[in-house]
Write an enzyme that holds these catalytic residues in place. Structure first.
Site, PDB file in Angstrom:
ATOM      1  N   CYS A 238      -6.051   1.351  -5.525  1.00 13.13           N
ATOM      2  CA  CYS A 238      -5.282   0.566  -4.412  1.00 13.13           C
ATOM      3  C   CYS A 238      -5.295   1.319  -3.102  1.00 13.13           C
ATOM      4  O   CYS A 238      -4.349   1.689  -2.972  1.00 13.13           O
ATOM      5  CB  CYS A 238      -4.126   0.132  -4.760  1.00 13.13           C
ATOM      6  SG  CYS A 238      -4.039  -0.765  -6.578  1.00 13.13           S
TER       7      CYS A 238
ATOM      8  N   CYS B 163       6.319   2.920  -4.303  1.00 13.62           N
ATOM      9  CA  CYS B 163       7.455   3.020  -3.300  1.00 13.62           C
ATOM     10  C   CYS B 163       8.659   2.272  -3.684  1.00 13.62           C
ATOM     11  O   CYS B 163       9.273   1.458  -2.835  1.00 13.62           O
ATOM     12  CB  CYS B 163       7.001   2.834  -2.005  1.00 13.62           C
ATOM     13  SG  CYS B 163       6.038   1.333  -1.508  1.00 13.62           S
TER      14      CYS B 163
END
Length: 433
Positions: free
Chosen positions: A235, A357
């Protein structure tokens, strides 16, 4: 107030920003998602004003209250007032046009400024500015020589310095000092106030320096593909981690970098080309459809899927957003699919790094737990040991044999963005432990 002002329209940019702010506050929606839906305004300007409001929300709302702006002018739309005050006091210090709302807020400038007082401009930039050297274009020695020539002072730690010593030294950095990071080679640490200086620097524009938060650099550091390896970045956009992988590999080997979005794929191509990544092959496509036949010999995989972004300090929040359990459930489902695909589809894979994250267990420990259940041929490695035990925050130990091996970067204690990392290794044939 002139009669003409009543007929003059508020500039589109202010109206669009106020509309997004109102929707975000009333419906608790993501600012990022609302900005992406806006088609009639300059996105950069929207983000800048909303970021300023996010950083200075309490000061702005207090100034509006103390100055009597809304109390004296009940016809002034509250969210438009917040946008105009943000721009006037914390932004460009001036307002465009002669519409009635603009003239009204402008007339309160002195009262608003007095209400803000010495609290002034707040940026949440308490954490340092991290700059990573792109060794495709500039060596560490050349970078250090350049900084010395520009009269930056290097602050050095003893070889046996602990992680806590390192964090204390960062907090004590002077504005003209810098340090080299103790975990990631090529990461330079500057005082927080140097953020805007490096944002416009020629070395950043030319990609010799990459503005990349230290926490996000840990993914490539822990995956640690050797020179000549074959790597899959599942990704990849916008491409910061791809460039870092290329640096770790000394620009030798193969990196397949996958992105599904057309626009983000274009960004990925642009940054990897500008950064001199000769071994990177950008691929536009669905990562779940990638097969080993198309990309043979993949040994190392980085899985950095879409996530809630709850750990990002640059995230724009204009209200106390509640935890969205439905969205987390959907994100976790996709994350499990992608990580399981990485584990099961590539017969030559040796190591996988999983990174988000996010600070939510649903996207982190729980995803790791499920994927290990589905793929018992993999085991977890200790991220803390991989960093020579110079780290403090690990995962939730309530997840047996999982939490202690994972790693968290926490903004307040690690002085970096909030991230989660897990490192997987393929078990040798016949290892059923």
């Amino acid at each position: 107030m002139s009669k003409k002002a009543h007929s003059v329209k508020v500039p589109t940019q202010y109206r669009a920003t106020a509309k997004i702010l109102k929707t975000a506050l009333q419906q608790k929606k993501s600012i990022k998602a609302l900005i992406s839906e806006e088609k009639h305004a300059r996105v950069g300007s929207l983000q800048a004003v909303l970021k300023l409001y996010s950083n200075n929300r309490s000061s702005i709302e207090n100034a509006i209250e103390e100055s009597g702006l809304l109390k004296d002018n009940p016809g002034l739309e509250p969210c438009l007032a917040k946008v105009l005050v943000t721009e006037l006091i914390f932004g460009r210090k001036q307002l465009n046009g002669e519409s009635r709302p603009v003239q009204t807020v402008r007339s309160y400038q002195e009262k608003l400024q007095a209400a803000v007082g010495d609290s002034g401009f707040q940026t949440k930039a308490r954490n340092p500015r991290y700059v990573r050297i792109n060794t495709n274009l500039l060596s560490l020695a050349e970078a250090l020589e350049y900084l010395a020539g520009e009269e930056w002072r290097r602050k050095e730690l003893p070889a046996d310095a602990s992680y806590d010593d390192f964090l204390a030294a960062i907090k004590a950095l002077e504005e003209d000092e810098f340090m080299t990071d103790i975990h990631v080679e090529g990461v330079i640490v500057f005082h927080a106030k140097q953020g805007s200086y490096w944002a416009g620097h020629e070395f950043v524009r030319s990609k010799k320096f990459i503005l990349q938060n230290k926490a996000t650099c840990l993914a490539a550091e822990l995956l640690a593909p050797p020179v000549g390896a074959t790597v899959l970045d599942m990704c990849a956009a916008p491409g910061m981690k791809t460039v870092h992988l290329c640096n770790v590999m000394h620009n030798k080997g193969v990196i397949y970098s996958v992105e599904q979005s057309v626009d983000r794929y274009k960004d990925l191509c642009a940054i990897t080309e500008q950064a001199g990544c000769e071994i990177v092959s950008p691929v536009m496509g669905d990562v779940l459809q990638i097969s080993p036949e198309r990309f043979p010999g993949v040994e190392y995989i980085l899985v950095d899927p879409s996530c809630s972004g709850s750990g990002m300090q640059s995230r724009i929040t204009v209200c106390d957003e509640p935890k969205d359990d439905k969205r987390l459930y959907q994100l976790a489902g996709l994350q499990i699919k992608i990580l399981s695909h990485a584990m099961s589809a590539f017969p030559d894979v040796k190591r996988i790094a999983y990174c988000t994250c996010s600070l939510y267990k649903e996207e982190n420990e729980q995803v790791v737990e499920r994927c290990l259940q589905f793929n018992p041929s993999f085991k977890l490695l200790s991220c803390k040991k991989a960093l020579r035990n110079k780290w403090n925050n690990v995962g939730d130990k309530a997840y047996a044999k999982i939490g202690k091996n994972c790693l968290y970067s926490l903004p307040d204690s690690d002085l970096a963005d909030g991230i989660f990392l897990a490192l997987f290794e393929k078990r040798p044939e016949g290892d059923a432990s």
